[in-house]
Scaffold this active site. Structure first.
Site, PDB file in Angstrom:
ATOM      1  CB  SER A  45      -0.950  -0.043   1.204  1.00 22.33           C
ATOM      2  OG  SER A  45      -1.880   0.994   1.169  1.00 22.33           O
ATOM      3  CG  ASP A  81      -2.891   3.830  -1.293  1.00 18.66           C
ATOM      4  OD1 ASP A  81      -3.677   3.815  -2.253  1.00 18.66           O
ATOM      5  OD2 ASP A  81      -2.995   3.052  -0.333  1.00 18.66           O
ATOM      6  CG  ASP A 108      -3.000  -0.895  -2.130  1.00 16.97           C
ATOM      7  OD1 ASP A 108      -3.057   0.299  -1.773  1.00 16.97           O
ATOM      8  OD2 ASP A 108      -3.525  -1.814  -1.487  1.00 16.97           O
ATOM      9  CG  ASP A 136      -6.103   0.380  -0.287  1.00 19.80           C
ATOM     10  OD1 ASP A 136      -5.351   1.376  -0.313  1.00 19.80           O
ATOM     11  OD2 ASP A 136      -6.028  -0.504   0.592  1.00 19.80           O
TER      12      ASP A 136
END
Length: 452
Positions: A104, A246, A248, A250
């Site tokens: 992340s 960010d 990833d 999410d």
């Protein structure tokens, strides 16, 4: 020995804490545990595997794929895609398991393994605990029951995942984005291709920064944890808004036309009122965490929207949303869950929905976000301490109690160990920033002294 699974999968420094052997073993353990739990129901299981662009993701992906296939699971490799894309594809393709390799917002040397159950939902704590127990048992020498011949899993690329996911994102929007100019900061991460494509298909004029991942530059001075570049680009290009992801993707934070940050609480405020107007805010309720700014709570009360608060972590927000049948929830950090369209936080979807609200109302983002006033909130991360003792320290409990008395009803204190990083977070909210800073630093020093 601490628990491997944190609030968001298993994370650590790749090739040090998180090795290829561990990734392989966890994948085999997950396959066995889910089979024993009846998830596969007698059919040949299928897993969707994706990753962010970190260099370490290449060898960790190979390990995960090898582990799953060796356990008799067929694997669909979707390549570099956001975490919510892997969750979506797991559900949309009827797969039994999803695996995402990402840390992340963490720095590039870190990586992580996150599992999704059938339907694209995060695994329950009980299943994670069973996977960890099984992994540890076999890591100590107990042999696996392995299929042979035609029983081993097959591996193939699933290149259609990108278009299928983007089409889903654009298809759920209530209106198009024609006429909007949007700057997207892809954090050199998993959304570097997806987010610009989705915004463009929805009708926006798109300007991109940090969308050239090379495996080493993910989150490096860019993305949702470093907004300076996005602020400057929005002002330079005269954009209506900017969106930052960010690594990833999410999560999503935003910037208004003047370059001012719009955080997760403000995004939730805008979306909650838009959904209330549209009649899609189920239960007239939004779910957030105890980290939400007090200004958000006051704004929701004023607008007639009920706010439910949970422990920190999007998984706890999601659990409460499922329990109550609510449609919107999220965190100040920019994890926003629109449960009618996603099973987890989705930064690209959040940015699209925010832009759609701007386009539909014709009002600037700053005006929409002005529904709430952020009270001064100071967050100090204290590293190199034993975070496991933060809740049991009598000395810290006394310090927090004294700080809360000092702040009175105009502020609050929150001390907690991070679920994803080796540190303790000290959060102080007060009517005046100077007071919030002073109290936060005093408590941070106390944490360092008590737990160092």
């Amino acid at each position: 020995m601490g628990r491997l699974f944190g609030t968001d999968g298993v994370r650590g420094v790749a090739n040090a804490d998180l090795t290829a052997e561990m990734a392989l073993g966890l994948s085999v353990a997950a396959a066995h545990v889910l089979a024993e739990a009846g998830t596969f129901k007698g059919h040949r299981p299928v897993a969707v595997v994706g990753r962010d662009p970190r260099a370490s993701g290449e060898f960790l992906e190979a390990a995960v794929v090898a582990g799953l296939a060796s356990a008799g699971v067929d694997v669909l490799r979707v390549g570099v895609l956001p975490t919510p894309a892997v969750a979506y594809l797991t559900g949309a393709l009827g797969a039994d398991l999803g695996v995402m390799l990402s840390a992340s917002h963490n720095p590039m040397p870190d990586n992580g393994v996150k599992f999704f159950a059938r339907g694209g939902h995060k695994l329950a704590d009980e299943l994670e605990d069973r996977i960890e127990r099984t992994y540890r048992e076999h890591a100590s020498g107990e042999p696996w029951d392995r299929p042979t011949g035609a029983g081993v899993g097959r591996v193939r690329e699933y290149d259609e995942g990108f278009d299928k996911y983007v089409a889903h994102l654009v298809g759920v929007l209530p209106n198009r984005l024609d006429g909007l100019r949007v700057v997207i900061d892809g954090a050199h991460g998993a959304a570097a291709r997806v987010s610009p494509e989705a915004f463009a298909r929805a009708g926006a004029e798109v300007i991109t920064i940090a969308t050239e991942p090379d495996g080493l530059n993910i989150n490096d001075g860019c993305g949702s944890t470093h907004l300076a570049g996005l602020r400057a680009a929005v002002v330079e290009h005269g954009a209506d808004l900017g969106v930052a992801h960010d690594g990833d993707a999410d999560r999503c934070l935003a910037v208004d036309a003047a370059g001012e940050e719009i955080d997760g609480d403000q995004i939730l405020s805008v979306l909650a009122l838009g959904m209330k107007d549209a009649g899609t805010l189920r239960g007239n309720t939004v779910v957030a965490t105890v980290m939400s700014n007090l200004g958000f709570k006051l704004a929701m009360e004023r607008e007639g929207v009920e706010l439910l608060q949970t422990a920190v972590g999007d998984r706890y927000v999601l659990e409460e949303m499922k329990r109550g049948g609510y449609s919107l929830g999220g965190e100040q950090s920019g994890h926003v869950i629109a449960l009618d369209h996603a099973t987890t936080g989705d930064g690209t979807l959040t940015g699209l929905m925010l832009a759609a609200r701007v386009a539909a109302t014709g009002r600037p983002l700053a005006e929409l976000a002005g529904v709430m006033r952020r009270l001064p909130q100071v967050l100090v991360n204290v590293r190199d301490v034993d975070k496991t003792r933060v809740s049991s320290s009598a000395r810290l409990a006394t310090a927090v109690n004294e700080a809360e008395k000092e702040l009175g009803e105009t502020g609050r204190v929150l001390l907690r160990s991070s679920g994803t990083e080796p540190l303790v977070r000290v959060m102080v909210e007060a009517a005046e920033e100077e007071q919030a800073c002073a109290v936060a630093q005093r408590l941070a020093d106390e944490v360092k002294s008590a737990l160092g």
